[in-house]
Design a protein around this motif. Structure first.
Motif, PDB file in Angstrom:
ATOM      1  N   ILE A 207       0.822  -1.220   0.000  1.00 18.47           N
ATOM      2  CA  ILE A 207       0.000   0.000   0.000  1.00 18.47           C
ATOM      3  C   ILE A 207       0.858   1.274   0.000  1.00 18.47           C
ATOM      4  O   ILE A 207       0.342   2.374   0.214  1.00 18.47           O
ATOM      5  CB  ILE A 207      -0.961   0.025   1.205  1.00 18.47           C
ATOM      6  CG1 ILE A 207      -0.202  -0.059   2.526  1.00 18.47           C
ATOM      7  CG2 ILE A 207      -1.976  -1.116   1.086  1.00 18.47           C
ATOM      8  CD1 ILE A 207      -1.078   0.063   3.763  1.00 18.47           C
TER       9      ILE A 207
ATOM     10  N   GLY B  87      -4.785  10.843   1.850  1.00 15.74           N
ATOM     11  CA  GLY B  87      -4.604   9.731   0.929  1.00 15.74           C
ATOM     12  C   GLY B  87      -3.909   8.551   1.585  1.00 15.74           C
ATOM     13  O   GLY B  87      -4.293   7.391   1.373  1.00 15.74           O
TER      14      GLY B  87
ATOM     15  N   GLN C  87      -6.259   6.644   3.675  1.00 14.72           N
ATOM     16  CA  GLN C  87      -7.094   5.787   2.834  1.00 14.72           C
ATOM     17  C   GLN C  87      -6.356   4.492   2.510  1.00 14.72           C
ATOM     18  O   GLN C  87      -6.930   3.398   2.565  1.00 14.72           O
ATOM     19  CB  GLN C  87      -7.461   6.517   1.535  1.00 14.72           C
ATOM     20  CG  GLN C  87      -8.304   7.783   1.717  1.00 14.72           C
ATOM     21  CD  GLN C  87      -9.798   7.486   1.831  1.00 14.72           C
ATOM     22  OE1 GLN C  87     -10.193   6.501   2.437  1.00 14.72           O
ATOM     23  NE2 GLN C  87     -10.624   8.327   1.246  1.00 14.72           N
ATOM     24  N   TRP C  88      -5.075   4.615   2.152  1.00 11.33           N
ATOM     25  CA  TRP C  88      -4.284   3.421   1.830  1.00 11.33           C
ATOM     26  C   TRP C  88      -4.152   2.510   3.046  1.00 11.33           C
ATOM     27  O   TRP C  88      -4.226   1.291   2.920  1.00 11.33           O
ATOM     28  CB  TRP C  88      -2.895   3.829   1.342  1.00 11.33           C
ATOM     29  CG  TRP C  88      -2.914   4.654   0.106  1.00 11.33           C
ATOM     30  CD1 TRP C  88      -3.920   4.740  -0.820  1.00 11.33           C
ATOM     31  CD2 TRP C  88      -1.887   5.536  -0.347  1.00 11.33           C
ATOM     32  NE1 TRP C  88      -3.569   5.616  -1.821  1.00 11.33           N
ATOM     33  CE2 TRP C  88      -2.336   6.121  -1.557  1.00 11.33           C
ATOM     34  CE3 TRP C  88      -0.626   5.880   0.147  1.00 11.33           C
ATOM     35  CZ2 TRP C  88      -1.557   7.030  -2.269  1.00 11.33           C
ATOM     36  CZ3 TRP C  88       0.147   6.788  -0.559  1.00 11.33           C
ATOM     37  CH2 TRP C  88      -0.314   7.350  -1.758  1.00 11.33           C
TER      38      TRP C  88
ATOM     39  N   PRO D 290     -12.965   5.909  -3.009  1.00  7.64           N
ATOM     40  CA  PRO D 290     -11.581   5.958  -2.520  1.00  7.64           C
ATOM     41  C   PRO D 290     -10.787   7.161  -3.012  1.00  7.64           C
ATOM     42  O   PRO D 290      -9.815   7.562  -2.377  1.00  7.64           O
ATOM     43  CB  PRO D 290     -10.977   4.656  -3.060  1.00  7.64           C
ATOM     44  CG  PRO D 290     -11.788   4.348  -4.279  1.00  7.64           C
ATOM     45  CD  PRO D 290     -13.187   4.781  -3.935  1.00  7.64           C
TER      46      PRO D 290
ATOM     47  N   MET E  42      -8.161  13.169  -2.790  1.00  2.98           N
ATOM     48  CA  MET E  42      -6.774  12.777  -3.056  1.00  2.98           C
ATOM     49  C   MET E  42      -6.110  13.683  -4.085  1.00  2.98           C
ATOM     50  O   MET E  42      -6.778  14.260  -4.936  1.00  2.98           O
ATOM     51  CB  MET E  42      -6.723  11.336  -3.561  1.00  2.98           C
ATOM     52  CG  MET E  42      -6.952  10.281  -2.509  1.00  2.98           C
ATOM     53  SD  MET E  42      -6.575   8.631  -3.163  1.00  2.98           S
ATOM     54  CE  MET E  42      -6.755   7.648  -1.679  1.00  2.98           C
TER      55      MET E  42
ATOM     56  N   GLU F 225      -1.720  10.566  -5.662  1.00  7.52           N
ATOM     57  CA  GLU F 225      -2.359   9.606  -4.758  1.00  7.52           C
ATOM     58  C   GLU F 225      -3.435   8.806  -5.484  1.00  7.52           C
ATOM     59  O   GLU F 225      -3.588   7.603  -5.254  1.00  7.52           O
ATOM     60  CB  GLU F 225      -2.961  10.340  -3.558  1.00  7.52           C
ATOM     61  CG  GLU F 225      -1.927  10.869  -2.573  1.00  7.52           C
ATOM     62  CD  GLU F 225      -2.543  11.721  -1.481  1.00  7.52           C
ATOM     63  OE1 GLU F 225      -1.900  11.874  -0.428  1.00  7.52           O
ATOM     64  OE2 GLU F 225      -3.661  12.245  -1.672  1.00  7.52           O
ATOM     65  N   ARG F 226      -4.162   9.473  -6.361  1.00  7.40           N
ATOM     66  CA  ARG F 226      -5.216   8.784  -7.114  1.00  7.40           C
ATOM     67  C   ARG F 226      -4.614   7.717  -8.033  1.00  7.40           C
ATOM     68  O   ARG F 226      -5.167   6.623  -8.177  1.00  7.40           O
ATOM     69  CB  ARG F 226      -6.029   9.791  -7.928  1.00  7.40           C
ATOM     70  CG  ARG F 226      -6.943  10.643  -7.077  1.00  7.40           C
ATOM     71  CD  ARG F 226      -7.129  12.027  -7.692  1.00  7.40           C
ATOM     72  NE  ARG F 226      -7.642  11.983  -9.030  1.00  7.40           N
ATOM     73  CZ  ARG F 226      -8.933  12.094  -9.351  1.00  7.40           C
ATOM     74  NH1 ARG F 226      -9.829  12.228  -8.399  1.00  7.40           N
ATOM     75  NH2 ARG F 226      -9.326  12.070 -10.600  1.00  7.40           N
TER      76      ARG F 226
ATOM     77  N   THR G 185      -3.648   4.819  -5.913  1.00  2.00           N
ATOM     78  CA  THR G 185      -4.847   4.116  -5.448  1.00  2.00           C
ATOM     79  C   THR G 185      -5.423   3.244  -6.552  1.00  2.00           C
ATOM     80  O   THR G 185      -5.869   2.119  -6.307  1.00  2.00           O
ATOM     81  CB  THR G 185      -5.906   5.134  -4.968  1.00  2.00           C
ATOM     82  OG1 THR G 185      -5.347   5.935  -3.930  1.00  2.00           O
ATOM     83  CG2 THR G 185      -7.146   4.425  -4.435  1.00  2.00           C
TER      84      THR G 185
END
Length: 248
Positions: free
Chosen positions: A133, A149, A152-153, A172, A176, A180-181, A184
């Motif tokens: 992650i 972010g 979230q991870w 999710p 972000m 980060e997106r 993800t």
């Protein structure tokens, strides 16, 4: 492709409002699926029904190779059976470190003796998850110090630690950065190589990056389903969700 999760003719009403209306669709054993639709389409209620937070008024939800019914099972039993859910707002233990969060989430015996004798292997497993992650360089940082972010991870990692067969993820990409997106996206694509991952999302650019089958919900039922370009070209989807760019 055999179905791991099958929703058949499910309906659910709240005070006369039909949030889910005869909903039927299925998710394969190894699949990445995006679920989109306007506000009030039934996306969150769908996840509530699958995870046992809400009971359907009618219909069936079956899961696993034996097609066991999830109806009537508690949230805890459904989670133990292998269905994990990530809410939109990350929920982590902010006073604990990244590795401590992951160790607490690991699927393992839950008694004091097992914790004592398995502690080093647990940290090793947590470190492996942290690498997956993108938090391997933050193992000993407090979760509260992480960016949105990164939190979230971490929560995704905590769910993966439970070794779920179905992972439900709610928006999710919200909040972000671009970088980060992108990370993800790859994280979810990688996770879907060994399990079913269902992503509820409003960001169409993010959905496009996922490059997966898309289910469009509207008024509690499936409006369209297929590749993103296919559903985006559907006049019904344009009318109720995407909108039209008419000059006239």
């Amino acid at each position: 492709m055999s179905a791991l999760l099958e929703v058949s003719g499910v309906s659910k009403s709240f005070d006369g409002f039909k949030a889910i209306d005869n909903l039927s669709f299925s998710i394969g054993e190894v699949e990445l699926r995006a679920v989109i639709g306007p506000n009030g389409a039934g996306k969150t209620t769908f996840m509530d029904l699958v995870t046992g937070k809400t009971r359907p008024d009618s219909g069936t939800i079956r899961y696993g190779s034996l097609s066991r019914s999830l109806t009537g099972m508690s949230e805890a039993r459904i989670a133990q059976a292998g269905i994990g859910r990530k809410f939109q707002k990350p929920t982590v233990f902010e006073d604990q470190t990244v590795v401590e969060n992951l160790v607490m989430a690991l699927k393992s015996p839950r008694n004091p003796f097992s914790v004592l004798i398995r502690r080093p292997p647990q940290r090793d497993r947590a470190a492996t998850l942290a690498e997956q992650i993108g938090l391997d360089d933050a193992l000993d940082r407090r979760a509260g110090e992480l960016s949105h972010g990164q939190k979230q991870w971490l929560e995704i990692g905590m769910l993966l630690a439970q070794e779920p067969r179905v992972l439900l993820v709610d928006e999710p990409a919200a909040g972000m950065t671009t970088a980060e997106r992108e990370k993800t996206t790859q994280m979810l694509v990688d996770a879907a190589r060994t399990r079913a991952v269902v992503v509820i999302e409003h960001d169409m650019d993010f959905v496009r990056r996922l490059n997966c089958r898309v289910t469009v919900l509207h008024e509690g039922c499936v409006l369209a389903e297929g590749p993103l370009d296919h559903v985006c070209a559907d006049p019904r989807v344009i009318d109720v969700y995407l909108g039209r760019d008419d000059d006239a």
